[in-house]
Design an enzyme around this catalytic site. Sequence first.
Site, PDB file in Angstrom:
ATOM      1  CE  LYS A   1      -3.896   2.276   0.396  1.00 47.66           C
ATOM      2  NZ  LYS A   1      -3.297   3.555  -0.032  1.00 47.66           N
TER       3      LYS A   1
ATOM      4  CG  ASP B   1      -3.706  -0.742  -4.448  1.00 49.88           C
ATOM      5  OD1 ASP B   1      -4.054   0.192  -5.197  1.00 49.88           O
ATOM      6  OD2 ASP B   1      -4.527  -1.462  -3.840  1.00 49.88           O
TER       7      ASP B   1
ATOM      8  CE  LYS C   1      -9.876  -5.506  -5.381  1.00 48.52           C
ATOM      9  NZ  LYS C   1      -9.712  -4.414  -4.430  1.00 48.52           N
TER      10      LYS C   1
END
Length: 326
Positions: free
Chosen positions: A106, A137, A213
């Site tokens: 992250k 990300d 997803k």
Amino acid sequence: MLPDLADLRSDAHVIALPMRVRFRGITVREALVLWGPAGWTEFSPFVEYDDTEAAAWLRAAVDFGWSEHDPAADSVPVNATVPAIAPDAVADLLARYPGCRTAKVKVAEPGTTIDDDVARVAEVRRVMGPSAAVRVDANGLWSVDQAVEALERLAPLDLQYAEQPCRTVPELARLRQRIAGLGVPIAADESVRRASDPLAVARAGAADVLVVKAQPLGGITAAQAVVADAGLPCVVSSALDTSVGLGMGAFLAARAMSPGYAAGLGTAAMFTSDVTTTPLLPVGGRVPVRRADVSPELLDRNAASPERTDWWFRRLERVHAVLAAA
């Protein structure tokens, strides 16, 4: 076909799973798990999503709980997930993902700097070694200029790709042009799962990889169609699901994910508990492709408060009405 609301609620439970480390601003993940004719399934749109956006997540729950799906494989490779933590906490966190040779890190967390991001990614690279795949990300939180600066500094750490560095498809397209010489591919996540047209990013040439997803795209069947139409390499990831939702993602990954990539489905390691005594935790860098066998004891132990349970059931009723009207 959409089941009656009474069928959805007949064996439905709202749970609240504490997280080991804050991720995406969340310290407790709430979800609604429910029993269907094919097995346990999950409805867990993030609390800030409106009913229209949440409708895709309910379609996914119905698709998984009311339809049989061929597993297509015994297991799938997964990545470790590294929140916005200090570098000295990286090694201990990666130890929760035994055998994983890919890490998603992250970056762009509010309150942190590019220096923080570079230090975190550098430590992941040091701990995992030169042969590991490392992704970052940003969840769309950089401007194009910020993304250029950050990726210029991160590129020497050999990134597999940068996931959703900017928010919009036009920004991603401009960024991809500006960093063409860096050798950092761009992956699109929010521009797929939160878009009214999930294929727009592919048509615009704004990404090299799609992150898909199962829940946000309406389930395994719908997500497979998006992957097929996009014509880009695909990585399957989770939306901080319980092991029930991770099972849904694993079925999708076994059928749709491109070779050479690891799925973002090892996130059960981010919770201190789960809804099953056999959670889908990484073993040897992989998770099994199977449905979770939910534990009544863990459902009780992790039950949400009466107020939050009522909130989720009212939400389920509203979203069911959205789907019924459609």
